[in-house]
Design a protein around this motif. Structure first.
Motif, PDB file in Angstrom:
ATOM      1  N   LEU A 277       0.832  -1.207   0.000  1.00 36.85           N
ATOM      2  CA  LEU A 277       0.000   0.000   0.000  1.00 36.85           C
ATOM      3  C   LEU A 277       0.864   1.253   0.000  1.00 36.85           C
ATOM      4  O   LEU A 277       0.546   2.247  -0.674  1.00 36.85           O
ATOM      5  CB  LEU A 277      -0.922  -0.003   1.225  1.00 36.85           C
ATOM      6  N   LYS A 278       1.974   1.212   0.742  1.00 32.36           N
ATOM      7  CA  LYS A 278       2.886   2.350   0.772  1.00 32.36           C
ATOM      8  C   LYS A 278       3.451   2.637  -0.613  1.00 32.36           C
ATOM      9  O   LYS A 278       3.473   3.793  -1.064  1.00 32.36           O
ATOM     10  CB  LYS A 278       4.029   2.056   1.754  1.00 32.36           C
ATOM     11  N   VAL A 279       3.910   1.586  -1.299  1.00 24.24           N
ATOM     12  CA  VAL A 279       4.486   1.756  -2.635  1.00 24.24           C
ATOM     13  C   VAL A 279       3.452   2.303  -3.610  1.00 24.24           C
ATOM     14  O   VAL A 279       3.738   3.202  -4.406  1.00 24.24           O
ATOM     15  CB  VAL A 279       5.056   0.409  -3.146  1.00 24.24           C
ATOM     16  N   ARG A 280       2.215   1.776  -3.540  1.00 26.78           N
ATOM     17  CA  ARG A 280       1.159   2.261  -4.440  1.00 26.78           C
ATOM     18  C   ARG A 280       0.897   3.753  -4.215  1.00 26.78           C
ATOM     19  O   ARG A 280       0.731   4.517  -5.174  1.00 26.78           O
ATOM     20  CB  ARG A 280      -0.125   1.457  -4.206  1.00 26.78           C
TER      21      ARG A 280
ATOM     22  N   GLY B 187       4.169  19.472  -4.542  1.00 31.42           N
ATOM     23  CA  GLY B 187       4.192  20.069  -3.219  1.00 31.42           C
ATOM     24  C   GLY B 187       5.006  19.246  -2.227  1.00 31.42           C
ATOM     25  O   GLY B 187       5.342  18.081  -2.472  1.00 31.42           O
ATOM     26  N   VAL B 188       5.310  19.867  -1.078  1.00 32.49           N
ATOM     27  CA  VAL B 188       6.149  19.226  -0.067  1.00 32.49           C
ATOM     28  C   VAL B 188       5.488  17.968   0.502  1.00 32.49           C
ATOM     29  O   VAL B 188       6.163  16.987   0.818  1.00 32.49           O
ATOM     30  CB  VAL B 188       6.460  20.222   1.079  1.00 32.49           C
ATOM     31  N   ARG B 189       4.177  17.980   0.614  1.00 32.19           N
ATOM     32  CA  ARG B 189       3.472  16.829   1.194  1.00 32.19           C
ATOM     33  C   ARG B 189       3.682  15.557   0.384  1.00 32.19           C
ATOM     34  O   ARG B 189       3.533  14.452   0.908  1.00 32.19           O
ATOM     35  CB  ARG B 189       1.976  17.136   1.297  1.00 32.19           C
ATOM     36  N   ALA B 190       4.050  15.699  -0.892  1.00 32.04           N
ATOM     37  CA  ALA B 190       4.279  14.514  -1.729  1.00 32.04           C
ATOM     38  C   ALA B 190       5.446  13.688  -1.222  1.00 32.04           C
ATOM     39  O   ALA B 190       5.507  12.479  -1.453  1.00 32.04           O
ATOM     40  CB  ALA B 190       4.536  14.935  -3.174  1.00 32.04           C
ATOM     41  N   LEU B 191       6.384  14.326  -0.510  1.00 35.59           N
ATOM     42  CA  LEU B 191       7.536  13.601   0.034  1.00 35.59           C
ATOM     43  C   LEU B 191       7.142  12.704   1.208  1.00 35.59           C
ATOM     44  O   LEU B 191       7.966  11.916   1.676  1.00 35.59           O
ATOM     45  CB  LEU B 191       8.624  14.587   0.481  1.00 35.59           C
ATOM     46  N   TYR B 192       5.907  12.848   1.667  1.00 35.59           N
ATOM     47  CA  TYR B 192       5.436  12.023   2.789  1.00 35.59           C
ATOM     48  C   TYR B 192       4.254  11.147   2.384  1.00 35.59           C
ATOM     49  O   TYR B 192       3.505  10.677   3.249  1.00 35.59           O
ATOM     50  CB  TYR B 192       5.082  12.920   3.980  1.00 35.59           C
ATOM     51  N   LYS B 193       4.126  10.914   1.083  1.00 36.03           N
ATOM     52  CA  LYS B 193       3.101   9.978   0.628  1.00 36.03           C
ATOM     53  C   LYS B 193       3.434   8.576   1.141  1.00 36.03           C
ATOM     54  O   LYS B 193       4.587   8.160   1.112  1.00 36.03           O
ATOM     55  CB  LYS B 193       3.033   9.956  -0.902  1.00 36.03           C
ATOM     56  N   GLY B 194       2.415   7.864   1.573  1.00 32.80           N
ATOM     57  CA  GLY B 194       2.638   6.519   2.086  1.00 32.80           C
ATOM     58  C   GLY B 194       3.159   6.481   3.505  1.00 32.80           C
ATOM     59  O   GLY B 194       3.548   5.418   3.999  1.00 32.80           O
ATOM     60  N   TRP B 195       3.152   7.648   4.202  1.00 30.04           N
ATOM     61  CA  TRP B 195       3.682   7.682   5.566  1.00 30.04           C
ATOM     62  C   TRP B 195       2.873   6.792   6.501  1.00 30.04           C
ATOM     63  O   TRP B 195       3.451   6.062   7.314  1.00 30.04           O
ATOM     64  CB  TRP B 195       3.675   9.124   6.091  1.00 30.04           C
TER      65      TRP B 195
ATOM     66  N   HIS C  77      -8.749   4.579  -0.858  1.00 30.31           N
ATOM     67  CA  HIS C  77      -8.835   4.452  -2.315  1.00 30.31           C
ATOM     68  C   HIS C  77      -7.864   3.386  -2.825  1.00 30.31           C
ATOM     69  O   HIS C  77      -8.211   2.566  -3.693  1.00 30.31           O
ATOM     70  CB  HIS C  77      -8.511   5.796  -2.962  1.00 30.31           C
ATOM     71  N   VAL C  78      -6.638   3.374  -2.272  1.00 24.15           N
ATOM     72  CA  VAL C  78      -5.628   2.409  -2.699  1.00 24.15           C
ATOM     73  C   VAL C  78      -6.026   0.996  -2.292  1.00 24.15           C
ATOM     74  O   VAL C  78      -5.879   0.041  -3.068  1.00 24.15           O
ATOM     75  CB  VAL C  78      -4.245   2.769  -2.113  1.00 24.15           C
ATOM     76  N   VAL C  79      -6.547   0.838  -1.074  1.00 30.72           N
ATOM     77  CA  VAL C  79      -6.981  -0.483  -0.599  1.00 30.72           C
ATOM     78  C   VAL C  79      -8.070  -1.046  -1.513  1.00 30.72           C
ATOM     79  O   VAL C  79      -8.028  -2.220  -1.912  1.00 30.72           O
ATOM     80  CB  VAL C  79      -7.493  -0.403   0.854  1.00 30.72           C
TER      81      VAL C  79
ATOM     82  N   LEU D  90      -5.356 -11.928  -2.196  1.00 25.14           N
ATOM     83  CA  LEU D  90      -4.009 -12.294  -2.640  1.00 25.14           C
ATOM     84  C   LEU D  90      -3.294 -11.126  -3.317  1.00 25.14           C
ATOM     85  O   LEU D  90      -2.062 -11.121  -3.401  1.00 25.14           O
ATOM     86  CB  LEU D  90      -4.076 -13.490  -3.602  1.00 25.14           C
ATOM     87  N   GLY D  91      -4.056 -10.159  -3.781  1.00 28.25           N
ATOM     88  CA  GLY D  91      -3.452  -8.995  -4.422  1.00 28.25           C
ATOM     89  C   GLY D  91      -2.569  -8.211  -3.476  1.00 28.25           C
ATOM     90  O   GLY D  91      -1.644  -7.518  -3.916  1.00 28.25           O
ATOM     91  N   PHE D  92      -2.834  -8.312  -2.173  1.00 31.54           N
ATOM     92  CA  PHE D  92      -2.034  -7.594  -1.182  1.00 31.54           C
ATOM     93  C   PHE D  92      -0.669  -8.254  -0.975  1.00 31.54           C
ATOM     94  O   PHE D  92       0.167  -7.717  -0.243  1.00 31.54           O
ATOM     95  CB  PHE D  92      -2.781  -7.510   0.152  1.00 31.54           C
ATOM     96  N   TYR D  93      -0.471  -9.433  -1.579  1.00 34.79           N
ATOM     97  CA  TYR D  93       0.811 -10.131  -1.449  1.00 34.79           C
ATOM     98  C   TYR D  93       1.571 -10.184  -2.766  1.00 34.79           C
ATOM     99  O   TYR D  93       2.480 -10.995  -2.920  1.00 34.79           O
ATOM    100  CB  TYR D  93       0.590 -11.547  -0.891  1.00 34.79           C
ATOM    101  N   ASN D  94       1.222  -9.302  -3.701  1.00 35.08           N
ATOM    102  CA  ASN D  94       1.998  -9.197  -4.940  1.00 35.08           C
ATOM    103  C   ASN D  94       3.443  -8.822  -4.612  1.00 35.08           C
ATOM    104  O   ASN D  94       3.691  -7.925  -3.808  1.00 35.08           O
ATOM    105  CB  ASN D  94       1.407  -8.124  -5.865  1.00 35.08           C
ATOM    106  N   GLY D  95       4.384  -9.507  -5.231  1.00 39.14           N
ATOM    107  CA  GLY D  95       5.792  -9.203  -4.993  1.00 39.14           C
ATOM    108  C   GLY D  95       6.391  -9.893  -3.786  1.00 39.14           C
ATOM    109  O   GLY D  95       7.491  -9.542  -3.350  1.00 39.14           O
TER     110      GLY D  95
END
Length: 285
Positions: free
Chosen positions: A19-22, A239-247, A35-37, A47-52
């Motif tokens: 989810l963090k990577v997405r 924007g700066v907040r993009a650097l904390y996506k997936g936090w 939305h990502v979930v 099983l999609g949550f265990y891709n990779g």
């Protein structure tokens, strides 16, 4: 043993890492956690949550094994004659160990990021790696051996900060909590110290993590040329907040990953000691 312990812990935390990577690879709005979930579940169900997962195992057997082994060896060499280890020496050991682990784990990390994010791409743009080894082979063929180390600078930078901040702040918070009347040495202490150290490590490393994910996920025509240029470009466009996506998923993953890794590590050490080392006169430290 550290590699196997990290793999066992990763089984429980892998969905959060996905989810963090997405979140980190999505641009613009509409990339909230809910939305990502929903998107991941719609693509592949549970099983999609265990891709990779195969790449995650390979990463832990390279990155985690290398950094744990390096950290423990450096701690022994940097300890004083009385066995004590000052905080600054512990920090140096953690930073160096993180660098070694980051270098060793970069190829597997690239495959992991791409496998986790593949489902969110249009069909024509998907790489369709079958598993981790297939991913390594395809990257080498299409991008050359250097492609296996794309994003090495932000990855190693993140690993250095992560290992240094995580291990040092964990010990510092553990000592602080033990000085209060509310904690004794046990699972509650380890969980609380891990939670606090996870907050520190996640916050410090998040910008490097976002850049690492973007660079590794990009193809041969990547717009990112360096760590600093990538940060500037992301901030300028999103924007700066993009650097904390997936936090959020990164932080939620960090605490149980740390706790479970050390719990499994202690269990594996005990199993090794009881079933083999003691009977074969192997020195156990």
């Amino acid at each position: 043993m550290a590699g196997f312990a990290a793999c066992a812990a990763n089984f429980f935390t892998h969905p959060l890492d996905l989810l963090k990577v997405r979140q980190q690879t999505m641009k613009g709005t509409g990339n909230g956690l809910v939305h990502v979930v929903r998107g991941v579940f719609a693509e592949g169900g549970m099983l999609g949550f265990y891709n990779g997962m195969s790449a995650a195992v390979l990463r832990q057997m390279t990155y985690s094994m290398a950094r744990f082994a390096t950290y423990e060896e450096l701690k022994k060499r940097m300890s004083r004659e009385d066995g004590s280890l000052p905080f600054y020496r512990m920090a140096v050991a953690g930073i160096v160990a993180g660098a070694v682990g980051g270098i060793c784990g970069t190829p597997a990390d690239i495959v992991l990021v791409r496998l986790q994010n593949d489902g969110s791409l249009p069909l024509a743009q998907r790489r369709n790696y079958k598993h981790a080894i297939d991913g390594l082979v395809q990257i080498t063929r299409s991008e050359g051996p250097r492609g296996l180390f794309k994003g090495a600078v932000p990855n190693v930078s993140r690993a250095m900060l992560m290992t240094g901040a995580q291990l040092c702040s964990y010990d510092a918070f553990k000592d602080l909590l033990l000085s209060t009347p509310y904690f004794t040495n046990g699972l509650a202490l380890h969980f609380s110290a891990s939670l606090l150290s996870g907050f520190v490590a996640t916050t410090i490393t998040s910008p490097f993590d976002v850049v690492k994910t973007r660079v590794m996920n990009a193809g041969p025509t990547s717009p990112y040329r360096s760590l600093l240029q990538a940060m500037v470009l992301i901030v300028r466009e999103e924007g700066v907040r993009a650097l904390y996506k997936g936090w959020t998923p990164s932080f939620v993953r960090m605490a149980p990953q740390t706790v479970l890794t050390f719990i499994f590590l202690e269990q594996f050490r005990g199993l090794y000691w009881n079933s083999y080392a003691r009977h074969n006169c192997v020195k156990f430290e």
